[in-house]
Design an enzyme around this catalytic site. Structure first.
Site, PDB file in Angstrom:
ATOM      1  N   GLY A  12       2.182 -47.581 -10.168  1.00 48.89           N
ATOM      2  CA  GLY A  12       3.012 -46.773  -9.278  1.00 48.89           C
ATOM      3  C   GLY A  12       2.940 -47.150  -7.810  1.00 48.89           C
ATOM      4  CB  SER A  13       1.855 -50.153  -5.905  1.00 48.65           C
ATOM      5  OG  SER A  13       2.621 -51.197  -6.450  1.00 48.65           O
ATOM      6  CG  ASN A  14       7.214 -51.323  -6.396  1.00 44.48           C
ATOM      7  OD1 ASN A  14       7.757 -51.845  -5.421  1.00 44.48           O
ATOM      8  ND2 ASN A  14       6.526 -52.024  -7.289  1.00 44.48           N
ATOM      9  CG  MET A  93       6.056 -51.175 -18.499  1.00 43.80           C
ATOM     10  SD  MET A  93       6.863 -52.562 -17.652  1.00 43.80           S
ATOM     11  CE  MET A  93       6.489 -53.872 -18.825  1.00 43.80           C
ATOM     12  NE  ARG A  94       7.904 -45.836 -23.709  1.00 42.92           N
ATOM     13  CZ  ARG A  94       7.302 -45.628 -24.864  1.00 42.92           C
ATOM     14  NH1 ARG A  94       7.846 -46.024 -26.000  1.00 42.92           N
ATOM     15  NH2 ARG A  94       6.132 -45.030 -24.910  1.00 42.92           N
ATOM     16  CG  ASN A 110      14.452 -52.447 -13.100  1.00 44.74           C
ATOM     17  OD1 ASN A 110      13.384 -51.851 -12.953  1.00 44.74           O
ATOM     18  ND2 ASN A 110      14.531 -53.598 -13.763  1.00 44.74           N
ATOM     19  CG  HIS A 112      13.008 -58.440 -13.272  1.00 43.30           C
ATOM     20  ND1 HIS A 112      12.444 -57.947 -14.439  1.00 43.30           N
ATOM     21  CD2 HIS A 112      12.983 -59.791 -13.392  1.00 43.30           C
ATOM     22  CE1 HIS A 112      12.108 -58.957 -15.212  1.00 43.30           C
ATOM     23  NE2 HIS A 112      12.418 -60.083 -14.601  1.00 43.30           N
TER      24      HIS A 112
HETATM   25  C1  GRF Z   1       6.485 -54.359 -10.337  1.00 44.89           C
HETATM   26  O1  GRF Z   1       6.018 -55.662 -10.170  1.00 44.89           O
HETATM   27  C2  GRF Z   1       7.934 -54.369 -10.739  1.00 44.89           C
HETATM   28  O2  GRF Z   1       8.630 -55.489 -10.303  1.00 44.89           O
HETATM   29  C3  GRF Z   1       7.868 -54.380 -12.243  1.00 44.89           C
HETATM   30  O3  GRF Z   1       6.742 -53.605 -12.561  1.00 44.89           O
HETATM   31  C4  GRF Z   1       5.808 -53.664 -11.496  1.00 44.89           C
HETATM   32  C5  GRF Z   1       5.407 -52.249 -11.167  1.00 44.89           C
HETATM   33  O4  GRF Z   1       4.311 -52.181 -10.309  1.00 44.89           O
HETATM   34  N1  GRF Z   1       9.115 -53.890 -12.796  1.00 44.89           N
HETATM   35  P1  GRF Z   1       3.829 -50.782  -9.737  1.00 44.89           P
HETATM   36  O5  GRF Z   1       3.562 -49.859 -10.918  1.00 44.89           O
HETATM   37  O6  GRF Z   1       4.926 -50.231  -8.865  1.00 44.89           O
HETATM   38  O7  GRF Z   1       2.584 -51.053  -8.977  1.00 44.89           O
END
Ligand code: GRF
Length: 191
Positions: A12-14, A93-94, A110, A112
């Protein structure tokens, strides 16, 4: 005020970067926006701890084998209750069915970790790295019924030097994601 719903499965860093960016921007330019809800499909995922620390309501969705649409209906109901204007996939991841994609079309994005259309799928970064590509990067895109096939909103890349390890590439990718994804979300909410 526009509201974001984030779907995540892992660290969940994003999710955190987006939530903090919107909160920091709230008093400055344009209308204030917020991350209103997190939905996660793994009860032990660290993104749930982050949500608790940030004070953002979170739900854990249960996927029963062969019943993806039921899980998606539950997610849609939570997202609607939170008044979601934009659904942001951040390491979810689904694979979403057309049922969910149609409901949120034009409001579903999304990120990627590759330069799409190169290396779609669950291992975008590892596949990019293993391919020997000299340019690595990220893509933010609209979600359609395919896997990582939707229209590109933004891409950023960096040159990979000869001795770059997978860990270093991963670090650079995350840095770039945390810079670009929050900015793209804010821009879309401001439209
Ligand atoms: C990210 O690298 C994103 O590109 C991919 O999953 C990862 C998620 O990282 N879809 P985080 O959970 O946000 O740290």
């Amino acid at each position: 005020m526009a509201r974001v719903g984030v779907l995540a499965s892992g660290g969940g860093s994003n999710f955190q970067a987006i939530a903090l960016h919107l909160a920091a921007q709230a008093g400055t330019s344009g209308a204030p926006h917020e991350v209103a809800v997190l939905v996660c499909d793994k009860a032990s995922a660290y993104c749930l701890d982050r949500a608790a620390k940030l004070g953002i309501p979170a739900h854990v969705v249960t996927y029963v084998k062969g019943e993806r649409e039921a899980a998606e209906a539950q997610m849609t109901s939570w997202l609607e209750q939170a008044g979601t204007d934009l659904v942001v996939l951040a390491g979810f991841m689904r694979i979403l069915t057309p049922f969910f994609v149609r409901r949120w079309r034009g409001k579903l994005i999304n990120i990627h970790p590759s330069l799409l259309p190169r290396h779609p799928g669950a291992h975008g970064l590892e596949d990019s790295y293993d391919s020997g590509d000299t340019e690595l990067g990220i893509t933010v895109h609209w979600v359609d019924e395919g896997v990582d096939t939707g229209e590109v909103i933004e891409q950023r890349s960096f040159a990979r030097h000869a001795k770059m390890s997978l860990e270093e590439a991963e670090f650079r990718i995350h840095q770039l994601e945390h810079e670009i994804y929050p900015a793209v979300v804010k821009r879309l909410l401001d439209r």
